[in-house]
Design a protein around this motif. Structure first.
Motif, PDB file in Angstrom:
ATOM      1  N   GLY B  34     -75.865  -3.360 -34.780  1.00  0.00           N
ATOM      2  CA  GLY B  34     -74.848  -3.986 -33.869  1.00  0.00           C
ATOM      3  C   GLY B  34     -73.434  -3.071 -33.867  1.00  0.00           C
ATOM      4  O   GLY B  34     -73.020  -2.449 -32.920  1.00  0.00           O
ATOM      5  N   VAL B  35     -72.836  -4.121 -34.657  1.00  0.00           N
ATOM      6  CA  VAL B  35     -71.143  -3.861 -34.438  1.00  0.00           C
ATOM      7  C   VAL B  35     -70.552  -3.336 -35.461  1.00  0.00           C
ATOM      8  O   VAL B  35     -69.669  -2.106 -34.851  1.00  0.00           O
ATOM      9  N   TYR B  36     -71.505  -2.966 -36.242  1.00  0.00           N
ATOM     10  CA  TYR B  36     -71.728  -1.424 -36.700  1.00  0.00           C
ATOM     11  C   TYR B  36     -71.598   0.088 -35.877  1.00  0.00           C
ATOM     12  O   TYR B  36     -70.221   0.660 -35.493  1.00  0.00           O
ATOM     13  N   ARG B  37     -72.342   0.264 -34.853  1.00  0.00           N
ATOM     14  CA  ARG B  37     -72.666   1.197 -34.454  1.00  0.00           C
ATOM     15  C   ARG B  37     -71.753   0.961 -32.789  1.00  0.00           C
ATOM     16  O   ARG B  37     -71.676   2.176 -32.163  1.00  0.00           O
ATOM     17  N   TYR B  38     -71.412   0.342 -32.333  1.00  0.00           N
ATOM     18  CA  TYR B  38     -70.036  -0.395 -31.590  1.00  0.00           C
ATOM     19  C   TYR B  38     -69.199   0.306 -32.278  1.00  0.00           C
ATOM     20  O   TYR B  38     -68.444   1.154 -30.715  1.00  0.00           O
ATOM     21  N   LEU B  39     -68.562  -0.086 -33.438  1.00  0.00           N
ATOM     22  CA  LEU B  39     -67.797   0.780 -33.342  1.00  0.00           C
ATOM     23  C   LEU B  39     -67.773   2.434 -34.174  1.00  0.00           C
ATOM     24  O   LEU B  39     -66.318   2.675 -33.691  1.00  0.00           O
ATOM     25  N   LEU B  40     -68.509   2.794 -34.084  1.00  0.00           N
ATOM     26  CA  LEU B  40     -68.585   4.069 -34.836  1.00  0.00           C
ATOM     27  C   LEU B  40     -68.742   4.708 -32.866  1.00  0.00           C
ATOM     28  O   LEU B  40     -68.190   5.977 -33.729  1.00  0.00           O
ATOM     29  N   ARG B  41     -69.502   4.402 -32.336  1.00  0.00           N
ATOM     30  CA  ARG B  41     -69.301   5.137 -31.265  1.00  0.00           C
ATOM     31  C   ARG B  41     -68.389   5.289 -30.672  1.00  0.00           C
ATOM     32  O   ARG B  41     -67.854   6.208 -29.887  1.00  0.00           O
ATOM     33  N   HIS B  42     -67.556   4.574 -30.824  1.00  0.00           N
ATOM     34  CA  HIS B  42     -65.839   4.731 -30.147  1.00  0.00           C
ATOM     35  C   HIS B  42     -64.791   5.229 -31.254  1.00  0.00           C
ATOM     36  O   HIS B  42     -64.625   6.131 -30.552  1.00  0.00           O
ATOM     37  N   CYS B  43     -64.942   4.712 -32.374  1.00  0.00           N
ATOM     38  CA  CYS B  43     -64.141   5.913 -32.991  1.00  0.00           C
ATOM     39  C   CYS B  43     -64.575   7.190 -33.799  1.00  0.00           C
ATOM     40  O   CYS B  43     -63.954   8.825 -33.834  1.00  0.00           O
ATOM     41  N   ASN B  44     -66.004   7.659 -33.196  1.00  0.00           N
ATOM     42  CA  ASN B  44     -66.871   8.199 -33.722  1.00  0.00           C
ATOM     43  C   ASN B  44     -66.276   9.223 -35.144  1.00  0.00           C
ATOM     44  O   ASN B  44     -65.797  10.527 -35.857  1.00  0.00           O
ATOM     45  N   ASN B  45     -65.858   8.260 -36.219  1.00  0.00           N
ATOM     46  CA  ASN B  45     -65.964   8.808 -37.468  1.00  0.00           C
ATOM     47  C   ASN B  45     -65.776   6.812 -38.304  1.00  0.00           C
ATOM     48  O   ASN B  45     -66.304   6.207 -38.004  1.00  0.00           O
ATOM     49  N   ALA B  46     -66.961   7.539 -39.145  1.00  0.00           N
ATOM     50  CA  ALA B  46     -68.076   6.863 -40.295  1.00  0.00           C
ATOM     51  C   ALA B  46     -67.313   6.113 -40.488  1.00  0.00           C
ATOM     52  O   ALA B  46     -67.089   5.040 -41.211  1.00  0.00           O
ATOM     53  N   GLY B  47     -65.476   6.779 -41.676  1.00  0.00           N
ATOM     54  CA  GLY B  47     -64.727   6.223 -42.351  1.00  0.00           C
ATOM     55  C   GLY B  47     -64.045   5.054 -41.870  1.00  0.00           C
ATOM     56  O   GLY B  47     -63.833   4.134 -42.415  1.00  0.00           O
ATOM     57  N   ILE B  48     -63.658   5.840 -40.787  1.00  0.00           N
ATOM     58  CA  ILE B  48     -62.801   5.001 -40.027  1.00  0.00           C
ATOM     59  C   ILE B  48     -63.120   3.651 -39.429  1.00  0.00           C
ATOM     60  O   ILE B  48     -62.893   2.107 -39.252  1.00  0.00           O
ATOM     61  N   ALA B  49     -64.792   3.814 -39.248  1.00  0.00           N
ATOM     62  CA  ALA B  49     -66.159   2.709 -38.585  1.00  0.00           C
ATOM     63  C   ALA B  49     -65.974   1.840 -40.005  1.00  0.00           C
ATOM     64  O   ALA B  49     -66.075   0.419 -39.065  1.00  0.00           O
ATOM     65  N   ASP B  50     -65.935   2.086 -40.784  1.00  0.00           N
ATOM     66  CA  ASP B  50     -66.042   1.467 -41.429  1.00  0.00           C
ATOM     67  C   ASP B  50     -65.040   0.286 -42.128  1.00  0.00           C
ATOM     68  O   ASP B  50     -64.881  -0.886 -42.042  1.00  0.00           O
ATOM     69  N   GLU B  51     -64.023   1.184 -42.298  1.00  0.00           N
ATOM     70  CA  GLU B  51     -62.750   0.131 -41.849  1.00  0.00           C
ATOM     71  C   GLU B  51     -62.788  -1.106 -40.670  1.00  0.00           C
ATOM     72  O   GLU B  51     -62.743  -2.108 -40.495  1.00  0.00           O
ATOM     73  N   LEU B  52     -62.760  -0.249 -39.640  1.00  0.00           N
ATOM     74  CA  LEU B  52     -63.108  -1.527 -38.481  1.00  0.00           C
ATOM     75  C   LEU B  52     -64.117  -2.849 -38.337  1.00  0.00           C
ATOM     76  O   LEU B  52     -64.259  -4.027 -38.344  1.00  0.00           O
TER      77      LEU B  52
END
Lengths: 228, 199
Positions: B34-52
């Protein structure tokens, strides 16, 4: 858990079916290794903790370790050098491995503990021995799929069975998605009073699914009874 | 959404603070997706989502001794995630996540979504179109609406919890959710109509 009545169930279902991304194995490994290491340290790092980015230098190492673990995990038992008993009892990814003869601390532990004045644990997190991968590295997506599956249950030993079961699950998901899309469309059209279009959509739904009416929510089913 | 949001999340977090690593494993298993998808959908970039994503969980780890179960663990966790994405946007000069409700002027139709009319769509291709359409429509939402929708879908938080987390009233959250859902559904209807036209 949200129980709000104004949640759109059809849209929520559709969203869940399509929102399936998961963090990469290397990220899982990094976080879990850091968490275990911190727990072992027995005290809060608080403000003395290193900056978040300080431990990322070892991520490639962790990724390599995870890849090795996954590759070993898919081999037949006769070729596996990994001691299954060393795997985490919780089914979580293992901490980055170390070679025999290395210092006991895993890379993540070094990265986290090094800048901290806290005493280092002399017993590093148990890391399973790593076998040299004999297979070529599988594509990233396959790795992630396998990782996601291993998160909830050990992967089946029969690869063919696994593939068939996965295919079946995907097919079921596709069917569900198609049905949900019909329902979402119908609900929106009816809500907006576009009954002619809704009737055509219902006809398409009935054409695709003989039990379409039975699949409708109560309110839409009541309306559907009025449509030939 | 969390895999199995547990009522014992708070107990697990306290146990982890006492040094029980397995308790963290349980929390992580429940909330990672859930947290990962929340971040991923906001930034639309898997690399950035991983970092966040890493930052959020590292924050959980660092905060374990000071954690106090005054609210649900999930609320606390998604507050960390929410703050992290806001910080990310500030650092990259992107739009603010929470602003006035000007983003709720739904006049502009954001779903200028060209239907994928390439190959004859089989079911699988159609599924891909649904996913693409949902993601496109979500990305086109004003950030505050997207945030409300993602928090509802991925975190399982109640409206009141989302309101508290985002610092707005419940009615504002409801409004944002209504607009978000309407726009997403509009995108799906376009897809359905495009698909029907092809047949």
């Amino acid at each position: 858990m949200s129980t709000d009545a104004d949640r759109d169930p059809a849209l929520a279902t559709l969203w869940r079916e399509h929102s399936t991304e998961t963090p990469s194995p290397r990220v899982d490994a990094a976080i879990l290794a850091a968490a275990h290491s911190a727990a072992e340290s027995g005290s809060n790092t608080g403000s003395r903790s290193p900056p978040a980015r300080a431990w990322r230098w070892w991520v490639p190492l962790a990724a390599a370790a995870v890849v090795a673990v996954v590759v070993v995990g898919v081999k037949p038992p006769s070729q596996t050098i990994v001691d299954d008993a060393a795997q985490s009892a919780s089914g979580m990814p293992a901490a980055p491995a170390e070679k025999p003869g290395d210092k006991p601390a895993a890379p993540v532990e070094k990265a986290i503990a090094a800048p901290s004045p806290e005493p280092r644990s002399t017993t590093a997190a148990p890391a399973p021995p790593i076998a040299t991968p004999l297979h070529k590295e599988p594509p990233r997506q396959k790795l992630e799929d396998r990782r996601a599956q291993s998160f909830v249950a050990p992967p089946p030993s029969d690869a063919t069975q696994e593939s068939s079961a996965a295919q079946t699950r995907r097919d079921e998901a596709v069917t569900l998605l198609s049905i949900e899309l019909h329902i979402v469309t119908l609900r929106t059209l009816v809500d907006h009073g576009r009954f002619d279009e809704a009737s055509r959509e219902l006809a398409r739904f009935r054409g695709a699914y003989p039990d379409a009416d039975a699949r409708l929510p109560d309110d839409l089913r009541a309306w559907a009874k009025t449509v030939r | 959404m969390s895999d199995a949001p547990g009522e014992d999340d708070e107990k697990c977090m306290l146990a982890y603070a006492r040094g029980e690593a397995a308790a963290f494993d349980a929390l992580y298993a429940r909330h990672r997706n859930g947290v990962y998808r929340y971040l991923l959908r906001h930034c639309n970039n898997a690399g950035i989502a991983d970092e966040l994503f890493q930052d959020v969980w590292m924050n959980v780890i660092r905060s374990r001794a000071t954690y106090a179960p005054t609210a649900r663990f999930a609320t606390w966790l998604y507050t960390l995630a929410h703050h992290r994405i806001v910080d990310h946007w500030r650092s990259t000069g992107q739009a603010k996540l929470v602003s006035t409700d000007a983003d709720e002027t739904a006049g502009a139709e954001i779903l200028a979504l060209a239907g994928s009319r390439g190959d004859q769509p089989d079911v699988r291709a159609f599924t891909g179109q649904i996913r693409e359409r949902l993601n496109t429509a979500l990305a086109a939402l004003p950030p505050a609406q997207r945030d409300a929708f993602l928090l509802q879908q991925e975190s399982g938080l109640s409206l009141a919890e989302i309101a508290a987390l985002t610092g707005v009233g419940i009615e504002t959250v409801k409004s944002r959710l209504r607009y978000a859902a309407a726009r997403l559904r509009a995108g799906l209807i376009e897809l359905r109509e495009a698909s029907a036209d092809e047949h």
